[in-house]
Design a protein around this motif. Structure first.
Motif, mmCIF file in Angstrom:
data_model
loop_
_atom_site.group_PDB
_atom_site.id
_atom_site.type_symbol
_atom_site.label_atom_id
_atom_site.label_comp_id
_atom_site.label_asym_id
_atom_site.label_seq_id
_atom_site.Cartn_x
_atom_site.Cartn_y
_atom_site.Cartn_z
ATOM 1 N N GLY A 43 40.798 12.187 72.209
ATOM 2 C CA GLY A 43 41.018 11.762 70.767
ATOM 3 C C GLY A 43 39.839 10.734 70.671
ATOM 4 O O GLY A 43 39.757 10.233 69.476
ATOM 5 N N LEU B 187 40.842 20.877 61.810
ATOM 6 C CA LEU B 187 41.426 20.181 62.788
ATOM 7 C C LEU B 187 41.113 18.511 62.847
ATOM 8 O O LEU B 187 40.300 18.175 61.869
ATOM 9 C CB LEU B 187 40.563 20.359 64.272
ATOM 10 C CG LEU B 187 40.684 21.738 64.851
ATOM 11 C CD1 LEU B 187 39.758 21.990 65.993
ATOM 12 C CD2 LEU B 187 42.128 21.983 65.349
ATOM 13 N N ARG B 188 41.846 17.736 63.089
ATOM 14 C CA ARG B 188 42.008 16.163 63.167
ATOM 15 C C ARG B 188 41.252 15.850 64.542
ATOM 16 O O ARG B 188 41.713 16.591 65.659
ATOM 17 C CB ARG B 188 43.276 15.797 62.795
ATOM 18 C CG ARG B 188 43.928 16.001 61.482
ATOM 19 C CD ARG B 188 45.331 15.361 61.353
ATOM 20 N NE ARG B 188 46.133 15.495 62.388
ATOM 21 C CZ ARG B 188 46.997 15.036 62.961
ATOM 22 N NH1 ARG B 188 47.674 13.876 62.111
ATOM 23 N NH2 ARG B 188 48.045 15.459 63.771
ATOM 24 N N GLN B 189 40.932 14.413 64.508
ATOM 25 C CA GLN B 189 40.285 14.168 65.972
ATOM 26 C C GLN B 189 41.487 13.932 66.633
ATOM 27 O O GLN B 189 41.430 14.185 68.093
ATOM 28 C CB GLN B 189 39.780 12.789 65.475
ATOM 29 C CG GLN B 189 39.294 11.980 66.587
ATOM 30 C CD GLN B 189 38.510 10.830 66.318
ATOM 31 O OE1 GLN B 189 37.710 10.642 65.306
ATOM 32 N NE2 GLN B 189 38.891 9.743 67.279
ATOM 33 N N ASP B 190 42.741 13.567 66.407
ATOM 34 C CA ASP B 190 43.685 13.359 67.057
ATOM 35 C C ASP B 190 44.320 14.652 67.935
ATOM 36 O O ASP B 190 45.195 14.597 68.980
ATOM 37 C CB ASP B 190 44.989 12.823 66.516
ATOM 38 C CG ASP B 190 44.772 11.236 66.123
ATOM 39 O OD1 ASP B 190 43.679 10.698 66.785
ATOM 40 O OD2 ASP B 190 45.319 10.841 65.344
ATOM 41 N N ASP B 191 43.888 15.851 67.445
ATOM 42 C CA ASP B 191 44.493 17.269 67.870
ATOM 43 C C ASP B 191 43.523 17.635 68.950
ATOM 44 O O ASP B 191 43.837 18.604 69.747
ATOM 45 C CB ASP B 191 44.257 18.165 66.755
ATOM 46 C CG ASP B 191 45.403 18.007 65.611
ATOM 47 O OD1 ASP B 191 46.218 17.403 65.847
ATOM 48 O OD2 ASP B 191 44.889 18.352 64.187
ATOM 49 N N ILE B 192 42.355 16.756 69.402
ATOM 50 C CA ILE B 192 41.406 17.197 70.249
ATOM 51 C C ILE B 192 41.479 16.559 71.599
ATOM 52 O O ILE B 192 41.535 15.519 71.538
ATOM 53 C CB ILE B 192 40.054 16.996 69.587
ATOM 54 C CG1 ILE B 192 39.824 17.875 68.422
ATOM 55 C CG2 ILE B 192 38.960 17.406 70.808
ATOM 56 C CD1 ILE B 192 38.526 17.551 67.626
ATOM 57 N N GLU C 272 41.769 22.084 72.030
ATOM 58 C CA GLU C 272 42.934 21.266 71.616
ATOM 59 C C GLU C 272 43.777 20.523 72.396
ATOM 60 O O GLU C 272 44.018 21.212 73.592
ATOM 61 C CB GLU C 272 43.575 22.396 70.521
ATOM 62 C CG GLU C 272 42.524 22.597 69.228
ATOM 63 C CD GLU C 272 43.159 23.679 68.299
ATOM 64 O OE1 GLU C 272 44.301 23.254 67.795
ATOM 65 O OE2 GLU C 272 42.507 24.556 67.938
ATOM 66 N N GLU C 273 44.581 19.607 72.266
ATOM 67 C CA GLU C 273 45.578 19.151 72.721
ATOM 68 C C GLU C 273 46.908 20.156 73.050
ATOM 69 O O GLU C 273 47.115 20.256 74.075
ATOM 70 C CB GLU C 273 46.288 17.895 71.798
ATOM 71 C CG GLU C 273 47.171 17.290 72.443
ATOM 72 C CD GLU C 273 46.990 16.192 73.581
ATOM 73 O OE1 GLU C 273 47.904 16.195 74.529
ATOM 74 O OE2 GLU C 273 46.053 15.802 73.633
ATOM 75 N N HIS C 274 47.041 21.008 72.124
ATOM 76 C CA HIS C 274 48.203 22.002 72.394
ATOM 77 C C HIS C 274 47.340 23.234 72.207
ATOM 78 O O HIS C 274 47.297 23.894 71.103
ATOM 79 C CB HIS C 274 49.255 21.766 71.547
ATOM 80 C CG HIS C 274 50.060 20.260 71.629
ATOM 81 N ND1 HIS C 274 50.648 20.004 72.751
ATOM 82 C CD2 HIS C 274 49.861 19.317 70.707
ATOM 83 C CE1 HIS C 274 51.005 18.664 72.314
ATOM 84 N NE2 HIS C 274 50.691 18.475 71.320
ATOM 85 N N SER C 275 47.026 23.981 73.377
ATOM 86 C CA SER C 275 46.194 24.935 73.471
ATOM 87 C C SER C 275 47.031 26.251 73.479
ATOM 88 O O SER C 275 48.127 26.231 74.061
ATOM 89 C CB SER C 275 44.995 25.211 74.468
ATOM 90 O OG SER C 275 44.625 26.396 74.501
#
Length: 238
Positions: free
Chosen positions: A180, A206-211, A226-229
């Motif tokens: 993030g 996407l949002r920055q926090d999702d990455i 992504e954070e949750h792939s």
């Protein structure tokens, strides 16, 4: 008789301590066995000292050795979790990757910083079948002491693209977002800005926090993890 008794005691300790060490090694995970950062290196040294003393000296209480091994494993596991959760903590107990060669030129200040000589770097390059410094686009000394090398295009092995079967320009990729956090120096290096990044993320919904991780190459191509792939993992067995 005393010698035989002590020998049998040592043999018994070996047969009991090795299964415990195997369990502890599996518990700590492959990170402690493979990469060996500074902290994990200290863990291995500590385990070796504890086990070696226990096996060699029958007078040492065997239960104390078992307790010490378990406590060392728990500490290592705790530090691993903290390193994943807080990158700043991880940076405090390990080394950052360091660029030691750029466009065929040795970066002398960085070599002095990591206490590596020219001979060290040249040897590591030879181990990768690189005998000419000019063939290297850039080389990075990783946290585990290994050297990662990106060759210049003219010196790389020919690929399908080079043979004309698929036309695609090669380009290096640079970390842009990690958990993030945006690294603006990377944006500046590829001549982009936060506005461009925001538009790229908005286009992908996407949002920055999702990455969890994102990189960008010299052509401005953005790769995102992504954070949750939801990626399907292939079955890997051993």
């Amino acid at each position: 008789m005393e010698i035989v008794k002590d020998s049998l005691l040592v043999a018994g300790r070996i047969f009991t301590i090795f299964p415990l060490m195997l369990i502890v090694g599996m518990f700590m995970g492959k990170r402690s066995v493979g990469e060996l950062p500074v902290f994990d290196f200290l863990v291995v040294l500590s385990l070796g000292a504890v086990v070696g003393a226990d096996i060699a000296d029958p007078k040492i209480e065997h239960i104390h050795t078992a307790v010490a091994i378990i406590l060392i494993a728990l500490i290592q596991r705790l530090v691993s979790v903290l390193t994943i959760k807080w990158r700043k903590f991880g940076n405090l107990i390990t080394f950052e990757p360091t660029v030691v060669v750029s466009q065929g030129q040795l970066i002398v200040p960085n070599l002095k910083k990591v206490k590596y000589s020219v001979d060290n770097i040249l040897q590591m390059l030879r181990e990768k079948d690189i005998f000419h410094l000019a063939d290297v686009d850039f080389a990075i000394l990783e946290a585990n002491g290994k050297l990662t090398v990106y060759k210049k295009e003219s010196k790389s092995a020919p690929s399908l693209e080079d043979l004309g079967l698929v036309k695609q320009k090669k380009s290096a990729s640079y970390p842009l977002i990690i958990e993030g956090k945006v690294y603006e120096d990377t944006l500046s290096y590829v001549q982009k800005d936060t506005t461009w990044l925001a538009s790229q993320l908005q286009t992908r919904g996407l949002r920055q926090d999702d990455i969890f991780f994102a990189s960008v190459d010299d052509n401005g191509e953005l790769y995102i993890s992504e954070e949750h792939s939801s990626a399907k993992l292939p079955p890997i067995h051993h």
